[in-house]
Design a protein around this motif. Structure first.
Motif, short mmCIF file in Angstrom:
data_model
loop_
_atom_site.label_atom_id
_atom_site.label_comp_id
_atom_site.label_asym_id
_atom_site.label_seq_id
_atom_site.Cartn_x
_atom_site.Cartn_y
_atom_site.Cartn_z
N ASN A 2 -31.50 -15.72 -34.07
CA ASN A 2 -32.00 -14.55 -34.79
C ASN A 2 -31.76 -14.69 -36.29
OD1 ASN A 2 -29.30 -14.06 -35.06
ND2 ASN A 2 -29.26 -12.25 -33.76
N ALA A 3 -32.27 -13.74 -37.05
CA ALA A 3 -32.24 -13.83 -38.51
C ALA A 3 -30.81 -13.75 -39.05
CB ALA A 3 -33.09 -12.71 -39.11
N GLN A 4 -29.96 -12.98 -38.40
CA GLN A 4 -28.58 -12.85 -38.88
C GLN A 4 -27.82 -14.17 -38.73
OE1 GLN A 4 -26.47 -9.61 -37.12
NE2 GLN A 4 -25.05 -9.48 -38.82
N THR A 5 -28.08 -14.90 -37.67
CA THR A 5 -27.44 -16.20 -37.47
C THR A 5 -27.92 -17.22 -38.51
OG1 THR A 5 -27.34 -15.76 -35.10
CG2 THR A 5 -27.05 -18.04 -35.79
N ILE A 6 -29.21 -17.20 -38.78
CA ILE A 6 -29.75 -18.11 -39.79
C ILE A 6 -29.17 -17.78 -41.17
CG2 ILE A 6 -31.86 -18.84 -40.98
CD1 ILE A 6 -33.30 -18.40 -38.28
N ARG A 7 -29.06 -16.48 -41.49
CA ARG A 7 -28.47 -16.08 -42.77
C ARG A 7 -27.03 -16.58 -42.87
NH1 ARG A 7 -27.56 -9.82 -43.99
NH2 ARG A 7 -26.31 -10.08 -42.12
N PHE A 8 -26.26 -16.42 -41.80
CA PHE A 8 -24.88 -16.87 -41.80
C PHE A 8 -24.77 -18.38 -42.00
CE2 PHE A 8 -21.32 -18.61 -39.34
CZ PHE A 8 -20.28 -18.11 -40.08
N LEU A 9 -25.62 -19.14 -41.33
CA LEU A 9 -25.56 -20.59 -41.45
C LEU A 9 -25.95 -21.06 -42.85
CD1 LEU A 9 -27.02 -21.65 -37.99
CD2 LEU A 9 -24.64 -21.75 -38.74
N VAL A 10 -26.95 -20.43 -43.46
CA VAL A 10 -27.35 -20.78 -44.82
C VAL A 10 -26.21 -20.48 -45.78
CG1 VAL A 10 -28.88 -20.12 -46.72
CG2 VAL A 10 -29.83 -20.57 -44.46
N LEU A 44 -30.01 -16.50 -51.32
CA LEU A 44 -31.00 -17.12 -50.43
C LEU A 44 -30.83 -16.64 -49.00
CD1 LEU A 44 -33.30 -19.18 -50.27
CD2 LEU A 44 -31.58 -20.91 -49.74
N GLY A 45 -29.60 -16.50 -48.55
CA GLY A 45 -29.36 -15.97 -47.21
C GLY A 45 -29.92 -14.57 -47.03
N ARG A 46 -29.76 -13.75 -48.05
CA ARG A 46 -30.30 -12.40 -47.98
C ARG A 46 -31.82 -12.41 -47.97
NH1 ARG A 46 -28.49 -7.24 -51.60
NH2 ARG A 46 -30.16 -5.88 -50.91
N ARG A 50 -34.20 -10.99 -44.93
CA ARG A 50 -35.25 -9.99 -45.12
C ARG A 50 -36.60 -10.49 -44.66
NH1 ARG A 50 -34.48 -7.07 -50.94
NH2 ARG A 50 -32.76 -5.71 -50.33
N ARG A 51 -36.83 -11.78 -44.81
CA ARG A 51 -38.13 -12.36 -44.45
C ARG A 51 -38.29 -12.49 -42.93
NH1 ARG A 51 -42.74 -13.58 -47.40
NH2 ARG A 51 -43.85 -15.23 -46.33
N LEU A 52 -37.22 -12.86 -42.24
CA LEU A 52 -37.31 -13.16 -40.81
C LEU A 52 -36.91 -12.01 -39.89
CD1 LEU A 52 -35.77 -16.74 -40.72
CD2 LEU A 52 -38.18 -16.11 -40.71
N ALA A 53 -36.16 -11.07 -40.40
CA ALA A 53 -35.58 -10.04 -39.52
C ALA A 53 -36.63 -9.05 -39.04
CB ALA A 53 -34.49 -9.28 -40.27
N THR A 54 -36.47 -8.66 -37.78
CA THR A 54 -37.30 -7.59 -37.24
C THR A 54 -36.68 -6.25 -37.62
OG1 THR A 54 -36.08 -7.52 -35.17
CG2 THR A 54 -37.96 -9.04 -35.27
N LEU A 55 -37.40 -5.19 -37.38
CA LEU A 55 -36.90 -3.86 -37.73
C LEU A 55 -35.61 -3.54 -36.98
CD1 LEU A 55 -37.35 -1.28 -39.32
CD2 LEU A 55 -38.77 -0.45 -37.44
N ASP A 56 -35.53 -3.93 -35.72
CA ASP A 56 -34.31 -3.67 -34.93
C ASP A 56 -33.11 -4.42 -35.49
OD1 ASP A 56 -35.68 -1.98 -33.23
OD2 ASP A 56 -36.20 -3.60 -31.84
N GLU A 57 -33.32 -5.66 -35.95
CA GLU A 57 -32.21 -6.43 -36.53
C GLU A 57 -31.74 -5.82 -37.84
OE1 GLU A 57 -32.88 -10.98 -35.00
OE2 GLU A 57 -34.10 -10.27 -36.68
N VAL A 58 -32.67 -5.31 -38.63
CA VAL A 58 -32.29 -4.67 -39.89
C VAL A 58 -31.48 -3.41 -39.61
CG1 VAL A 58 -33.18 -3.51 -41.95
CG2 VAL A 58 -34.22 -5.63 -41.18
#
Length: 70
Positions: A2-10, A44-46, A50-58
């Motif tokens: 999910n987007a939060q995992t990708i943000r954390f890894l970046v 960049l992580g943020r 914002r680009r990949l996250a769905t509404l539920d993830e936000v």
């Protein structure tokens, strides 16, 4: 993933790059480069989140931030 995992890894990758820059690059330039790498990684992580996250993830991310407090 999910987007939060990708943000954390970046952000983690840029944090390690900043740490290596501080350790390996000579004194005045290493600290500056490390600082800019760290700030750029957070930005960049943020942007990626914002680009990949769905509404539920936000919504879940905002709920988590409110629960943790300042």
């Amino acid at each position: 993933m999910n987007a939060q995992t990708i943000r954390f890894l970046v952000q983690l990758a840029f944090a390690f790059a900043a740490l290596l820059a501080v350790v390996l690059v000579p004194s005045p330039y290493g600290l500056t480069l490390g600082f800019f790498l760290l700030v750029f990684g957070l930005w960049l992580g943020r942007r990626i989140f914002r680009r990949l996250a769905t509404l539920d993830e936000v919504k879940a991310d905002l709920r988590q931030r409110v629960d943790e407090g300042p």
